[in-house]
Scaffold this active site. Structure first.
Site, PDB file in Angstrom:
ATOM      1  N   LYS A  51       0.850  -1.199   0.000  1.00 12.03           N
ATOM      2  CA  LYS A  51       0.000   0.000   0.000  1.00 12.03           C
ATOM      3  C   LYS A  51       0.882   1.245   0.000  1.00 12.03           C
ATOM      4  CE  LYS A  51      -3.483  -2.484   2.564  1.00 12.03           C
ATOM      5  NZ  LYS A  51      -2.701  -3.627   2.982  1.00 12.03           N
ATOM      6  N   ASP A  71      14.956  -9.375  -6.267  1.00  6.10           N
ATOM      7  CA  ASP A  71      14.313 -10.603  -6.746  1.00  6.10           C
ATOM      8  C   ASP A  71      12.804 -10.375  -6.845  1.00  6.10           C
ATOM      9  OD1 ASP A  71      14.595 -13.783  -6.963  1.00  6.10           O
ATOM     10  OD2 ASP A  71      12.812 -13.352  -5.765  1.00  6.10           O
ATOM     11  N   TYR A  76       4.308 -12.448  -8.296  1.00  2.00           N
ATOM     12  CA  TYR A  76       4.302 -11.611  -7.082  1.00  2.00           C
ATOM     13  C   TYR A  76       3.519 -10.313  -7.277  1.00  2.00           C
ATOM     14  CZ  TYR A  76       8.447 -14.441  -5.824  1.00  2.00           C
ATOM     15  OH  TYR A  76       9.333 -15.453  -5.567  1.00  2.00           O
ATOM     16  N   LYS A 105      10.975 -14.102 -12.729  1.00  4.86           N
ATOM     17  CA  LYS A 105      10.650 -15.509 -12.985  1.00  4.86           C
ATOM     18  C   LYS A 105       9.464 -15.657 -13.930  1.00  4.86           C
ATOM     19  CE  LYS A 105      12.089 -16.083  -8.228  1.00  4.86           C
ATOM     20  NZ  LYS A 105      11.536 -14.959  -7.456  1.00  4.86           N
ATOM     21  N   HIS A 138      10.027 -20.522 -12.748  1.00  7.15           N
ATOM     22  CA  HIS A 138       9.627 -20.476 -11.338  1.00  7.15           C
ATOM     23  C   HIS A 138       9.386 -21.883 -10.763  1.00  7.15           C
ATOM     24  CE1 HIS A 138       7.627 -17.428  -8.408  1.00  7.15           C
ATOM     25  NE2 HIS A 138       8.138 -18.435  -7.744  1.00  7.15           N
ATOM     26  N   ARG A 233       6.438 -15.013   9.311  1.00 10.37           N
ATOM     27  CA  ARG A 233       6.388 -14.948   7.862  1.00 10.37           C
ATOM     28  C   ARG A 233       4.932 -14.834   7.469  1.00 10.37           C
ATOM     29  NH1 ARG A 233       6.584 -19.045   4.531  1.00 10.37           N
ATOM     30  NH2 ARG A 233       7.335 -18.587   2.458  1.00 10.37           N
TER      31      ARG A 233
HETATM   32  N1  NAP Z   1      11.333 -19.067  -5.910  1.00 10.77           N
HETATM   33  C1  NAP Z   1      10.289 -19.226  -5.130  1.00 10.77           C
HETATM   34  O1  NAP Z   1       9.417 -20.086  -5.348  1.00 10.77           O
HETATM   35  C2  NAP Z   1      10.133 -18.329  -3.924  1.00 10.77           C
HETATM   36  C3  NAP Z   1       9.214 -18.668  -2.902  1.00 10.77           C
HETATM   37  C4  NAP Z   1       9.096 -17.819  -1.793  1.00 10.77           C
HETATM   38  C5  NAP Z   1       9.892 -16.671  -1.714  1.00 10.77           C
HETATM   39  N2  NAP Z   1      10.756 -16.352  -2.728  1.00 10.77           N
HETATM   40  C6  NAP Z   1      11.594 -15.115  -2.664  1.00 10.77           C
HETATM   41  O2  NAP Z   1      12.252 -15.066  -1.410  1.00 10.77           O
HETATM   42  C7  NAP Z   1      11.922 -13.852  -0.732  1.00 10.77           C
HETATM   43  C8  NAP Z   1      11.934 -14.058   0.764  1.00 10.77           C
HETATM   44  O3  NAP Z   1      11.066 -15.076   1.120  1.00 10.77           O
HETATM   45  P1  NAP Z   1      10.132 -15.057   2.400  1.00 10.77           P
HETATM   46  O4  NAP Z   1       9.487 -13.730   2.568  1.00 10.77           O
HETATM   47  O5  NAP Z   1       9.299 -16.255   2.278  1.00 10.77           O
HETATM   48  O6  NAP Z   1      11.134 -15.357   3.610  1.00 10.77           O
HETATM   49  P2  NAP Z   1      12.046 -14.567   4.619  1.00 10.77           P
HETATM   50  O7  NAP Z   1      12.742 -13.438   3.958  1.00 10.77           O
HETATM   51  O8  NAP Z   1      12.871 -15.624   5.271  1.00 10.77           O
HETATM   52  O9  NAP Z   1      11.024 -14.037   5.702  1.00 10.77           O
HETATM   53  C9  NAP Z   1      10.352 -12.826   5.570  1.00 10.77           C
HETATM   54  C10 NAP Z   1       9.902 -12.359   6.953  1.00 10.77           C
HETATM   55  O10 NAP Z   1      11.054 -12.083   7.755  1.00 10.77           O
HETATM   56  C11 NAP Z   1      10.888 -10.837   8.415  1.00 10.77           C
HETATM   57  N3  NAP Z   1      12.255 -10.341   8.606  1.00 10.77           N
HETATM   58  C12 NAP Z   1      13.137  -9.951   7.649  1.00 10.77           C
HETATM   59  N4  NAP Z   1      14.327  -9.635   8.206  1.00 10.77           N
HETATM   60  C13 NAP Z   1      14.195  -9.842   9.551  1.00 10.77           C
HETATM   61  C14 NAP Z   1      15.074  -9.709  10.658  1.00 10.77           C
HETATM   62  N5  NAP Z   1      16.318  -9.306  10.503  1.00 10.77           N
HETATM   63  N6  NAP Z   1      14.581  -9.993  11.908  1.00 10.77           N
HETATM   64  C15 NAP Z   1      13.308 -10.416  12.070  1.00 10.77           C
HETATM   65  N7  NAP Z   1      12.428 -10.572  11.066  1.00 10.77           N
HETATM   66  C16 NAP Z   1      12.872 -10.283   9.809  1.00 10.77           C
HETATM   67  C17 NAP Z   1      10.025 -10.025   7.500  1.00 10.77           C
HETATM   68  O11 NAP Z   1       9.233  -9.115   8.221  1.00 10.77           O
HETATM   69  P3  NAP Z   1       9.385  -7.530   8.038  1.00 10.77           P
HETATM   70  O12 NAP Z   1       9.004  -7.216   6.632  1.00 10.77           O
HETATM   71  O13 NAP Z   1       8.446  -6.986   9.049  1.00 10.77           O
HETATM   72  O14 NAP Z   1      10.820  -7.229   8.340  1.00 10.77           O
HETATM   73  C18 NAP Z   1       9.103 -11.106   6.891  1.00 10.77           C
HETATM   74  O15 NAP Z   1       7.964 -11.297   7.704  1.00 10.77           O
HETATM   75  C19 NAP Z   1      10.581 -13.443  -1.339  1.00 10.77           C
HETATM   76  O16 NAP Z   1      10.306 -12.072  -1.184  1.00 10.77           O
HETATM   77  C20 NAP Z   1      10.777 -13.838  -2.785  1.00 10.77           C
HETATM   78  O17 NAP Z   1      11.498 -12.829  -3.460  1.00 10.77           O
HETATM   79  C21 NAP Z   1      10.910 -17.178  -3.813  1.00 10.77           C
END
Ligand code: NAP
Length: 339
Positions: A51, A71, A76, A105, A138, A233
């Site tokens: 938003k 990425d 997305y 992707k 993907h 997450r």
């Molecule tokens: N290829 C695929 O199929 C696929 C699948 C899933 C994801 N992805 C990619 O991977 C990226 C990350 O994946 P994800 O969001 O699932 O996992 P992640 O980055 O492990 O987890 C995201 C969560 O962690 C929090 N966070 C980030 N840094 C932090 C820290 N230092 N301390 C505490 N909390 C923290 C974020 O909250 P806040 O925002 O509040 O900090 C968010 O809620 C995605 O955005 C996407 O680009 C790819």
């Protein structure tokens, strides 16, 4: 002071103040920054969109901090925001196109060989770019436009990616969510070797075998969801080690870091590129601050000891697809992709 010492001091100072992640050489000669900012905001009655330009602002700030790898993916629904952020950063001179690495992707509904070029051209249009740095398939599974299964072979899709690379629409190509057998087949039958494999990796999903296999073939591994159970997450907390874990906290304290920082460092020392998401400004800064210390072999082992083969991205609603990459489970989840 000799000129050599002066140059070395200057380079050391630049490395410290620029705050950029080091680069990893890919098997096709291109270079990928060793840490990526993800842009998937989750699902809630469809894909969540940020938003009031929240994601645009985060990406612009990330570039100011030193992030040079973004990425995204068609599914997305964030490519337009990536576009706005990049053009803002370019306009204010924060960086140049050639200094930012953009990964996106191909979605599953464009897996026919001749659909790939059209899909990427349309994504480039949304991104406001003439090329991306990395285009990933993907998933190995193809779908018709109404989301029913297509039995199109991912080798056909790969030919489409090879063609996109040849046309200069992407500098490098790779895959995501492929298992070892699927990757082995791609290596055996493909013309271009994948430069990267993006899979879920964190403390509960170490993926030693697949990572070793990919790396032994010169494929750079990227880890999505790198924080695993440590963090919330999409508003949910998952079972597993947390940021105050008694085995992890002393290691983090020793280096004056947090547990999420050592979890990222553990990946970097396995030569894996973490892809994380945050919309929080201070976490954006701290997540980049992981390149000035080294975990010992013993500490690496402790971080690797939580493995339980636990995946958060487990689309079991697709498990009857002929190219589903993961183990089937007895009670698959309902699909959020119903037309
Ligand atoms: N290829 C695929 O199929 C696929 C699948 C899933 C994801 N992805 C990619 O991977 C990226 C990350 O994946 P994800 O969001 O699932 O996992 P992640 O980055 O492990 O987890 C995201 C969560 O962690 C929090 N966070 C980030 N840094 C932090 C820290 N230092 N301390 C505490 N909390 C923290 C974020 O909250 P806040 O925002 O509040 O900090 C968010 O809620 C995605 O955005 C996407 O680009 C790819």
């Amino acid at each position: 002071m000799s000129t050599r010492v002066f140059v070395l001091m200057f380079l050391a100072l630049m490395a410290k103040t620029s705050g950029e992640a080091p680069k990893i050489k890919l098997n096709d000669g291109n270079e990928m920054p060793a840490l990526a900012l993800g842009t998937f905001l989750g699902m809630e009655n469809g894909v969540i969109v940020s938003k009031e330009n929240e994601l645009v602002n985060v990406i612009v700030e990330a570039i100011d901090i030193g992030y040079r790898h973004i990425d995204t993916a068609f599914i997305y629904n964030t490519e337009a925001e990536v576009s706005k952020a990049l053009s803002t950063a370019f306009d204010k001179g924060a960086t140049k196109r050639e200094d930012v690495f953009v990964t996106t992707k191909l979605w599953n509904t464009h897996h026919q060989c001749d659909e790939v070029e059209e899909a990427l051209r349309s994504q480039l249009n949304t991104l406001g770019l003439t090329y991306v740095d990395l285009y990933l398939m993907h998933w190995p599974m193809g779908f018709h436009s109404n989301n029913t299964y297509s039995d199109v072979d991912y080798m056909e899709t790969w030919k489409g990616l090879e063609n996109a690379k040849m046309l200069g629409l992407t500098k490098s190509i790779g895959v995501s969510n492929f298992n070892k057998e699927q990757l082995a087949r791609l290596l055996a039958e493909g013309y271009v070797k994948p430069a990267a494999l993006q899979i879920e990796i964190h403390l509960l999903n170490v993926e030693s075998e697949l990572v070793s296999f990919a790396q032994s073939h010169g494929i750079t591994v990227m880890a999505y969801s790198p924080f695993g159970s440590l963090v919330k997450r999409f508003g949910q907390m998952f079972p597993g080690p947390k940021c105050d874990d008694p085995a992890l906290l002393p290691i983090a304290n020793k280096y004056d870091k947090t547990v999420p920082q050592i979890a990222l460092r553990w990946l970097v020392q396995r030569n894996i590129v973490p892809v994380f998401k945050t919309l929080n400004h201070s976490r954006l800064k701290s997540n980049m601050d992981i390149f000035d210390f080294n975990l010992t072999d013993e500490e690496m082992k402790i971080l690797g000891s939580f493995d339980s083969d636990t995946k958060y991205t487990l689309p079991s609603f697709w498990q009857d697809h002929p190219h589903y990459p993961f183990k089937k489970i007895p009670k698959p989840l309902p699909s959020p992709f119903i037309n």
